[in-house]
Design a protein around this motif. Structure first.
Motif, mmCIF file in Angstrom:
data_model
loop_
_atom_site.group_PDB
_atom_site.id
_atom_site.type_symbol
_atom_site.label_atom_id
_atom_site.label_comp_id
_atom_site.label_asym_id
_atom_site.label_seq_id
_atom_site.Cartn_x
_atom_site.Cartn_y
_atom_site.Cartn_z
ATOM 1 N N VAL A 96 0.849 -1.197 0.000
ATOM 2 C CA VAL A 96 0.000 0.000 0.000
ATOM 3 C C VAL A 96 0.884 1.245 0.000
ATOM 4 O O VAL A 96 0.593 2.236 -0.675
ATOM 5 N N PHE A 97 1.982 1.208 0.739
ATOM 6 C CA PHE A 97 2.920 2.328 0.822
ATOM 7 C C PHE A 97 3.498 2.687 -0.540
ATOM 8 O O PHE A 97 3.617 3.859 -0.900
ATOM 9 N N THR B 202 0.451 -1.942 14.006
ATOM 10 C CA THR B 202 -0.058 -0.739 13.349
ATOM 11 C C THR B 202 1.067 -0.065 12.573
ATOM 12 O O THR B 202 2.194 0.045 13.056
ATOM 13 N N ALA B 203 0.745 0.372 11.383
ATOM 14 C CA ALA B 203 1.698 1.113 10.549
ATOM 15 C C ALA B 203 1.047 2.426 10.128
ATOM 16 O O ALA B 203 -0.069 2.428 9.608
ATOM 17 N N VAL B 204 1.726 3.531 10.389
ATOM 18 C CA VAL B 204 1.257 4.855 9.985
ATOM 19 C C VAL B 204 2.306 5.433 9.043
ATOM 20 O O VAL B 204 3.474 5.562 9.410
ATOM 21 N N PHE B 205 1.889 5.781 7.847
ATOM 22 C CA PHE B 205 2.856 6.243 6.860
ATOM 23 C C PHE B 205 2.167 7.120 5.805
ATOM 24 O O PHE B 205 0.932 7.129 5.698
ATOM 25 N N ARG B 206 2.987 7.846 5.064
ATOM 26 C CA ARG B 206 2.495 8.600 3.915
ATOM 27 C C ARG B 206 2.896 7.831 2.653
ATOM 28 O O ARG B 206 4.069 7.484 2.484
ATOM 29 N N THR B 207 1.935 7.564 1.802
ATOM 30 C CA THR B 207 2.229 6.778 0.609
ATOM 31 C C THR B 207 3.176 7.529 -0.319
ATOM 32 O O THR B 207 3.211 8.761 -0.347
#
Length: 202
Positions: free
Chosen positions: A66-67, A186-191
């Motif tokens: 998804v990233f 949990t993973a929080v990221f900006r694509t």
């Protein structure tokens, strides 16, 4: 013929207190309960740590698609329903449901995946997987999917119930009413600003 009365028997307490023939068995019985309880707690935490590391590894590999935008631009996911898309991410973690899947320490088939979009990192929140009042899966968790456009902030969560093998000492680990433990990644990221051919997949 007169029968002679039997001599009085000595009081057994002094002899009992002085008898040390069963001391080892008694001492073992007193020590064994806390020993095995401590051993069980160590094994339980070791299994949980192993399973948590395994969950993190498998989920991070799925979240990376998804990233990078690979998942969003996959033609197989074009126009698919939310359920189908969540299942596709789940399959990246666990392998296709039609096969035996990947070997994992946790029950990968029972894992739930949730993916939402945030507005900014400062105010990013995610839904708790378990309702603390009912000690069951939170309503709606594992049913959310929002397509991540290039540069979007993504909050991706995977959660699974892990059994509590040794329940002599709960240690406050159980999250579910049946005694199960919650494992969560949990993973929080900006694509990435991935390329899109034609119309945006989102």
């Amino acid at each position: 013929m007169q029968s002679s009365a039997a001599p009085p028997r000595p009081f057994p307490l002094p002899r009992f207190l002085g008898d040390a023939s069963g001391a080892t068995a008694v001492e073992f019985g007193l020590v064994s309960i806390p020993f095995f309880a401590l051993l069980g707690a160590i094994l339980q935490i070791a299994f949980m740590t192993w399973a948590q590391e395994n969950l993190d590894f498998t989920f991070q590999k799925a979240a990376r698609s998804v990233f990078t935008g690979q998942f969003q631009t996959d033609p197989a996911n074009s126009g698919a329903t939310t359920t189908t898309l969540l299942q596709a991410i789940h399959d990246q973690m666990c392998g296709p449901s039609s096969s035996n899947g990947k070997s994992t320490v946790y029950n990968c088939a029972g894992a739930k995946v949730d993916l939402k979009i945030g507005t900014n990192f400062a105010n990013t929140t995610f839904q708790a997987p378990v309702n603390p009042n009912t000690r069951a899966w939170a309503t709606g968790f594992g049913t959310n999917y929002t397509c991540a456009a290039p540069g979007a902030i993504v909050i991706a969560t995977a959660a699974v119930e892990f059994p509590l093998f040794f329940r002599l000492w709960d240690l406050g680990l159980s999250s579910f009413s049946d005694g199960g433990v919650l494992l969560q990644s949990t993973a929080v990221f900006r694509t990435e600003p991935y390329r899109t051919s034609g119309a945006s997949p989102c």
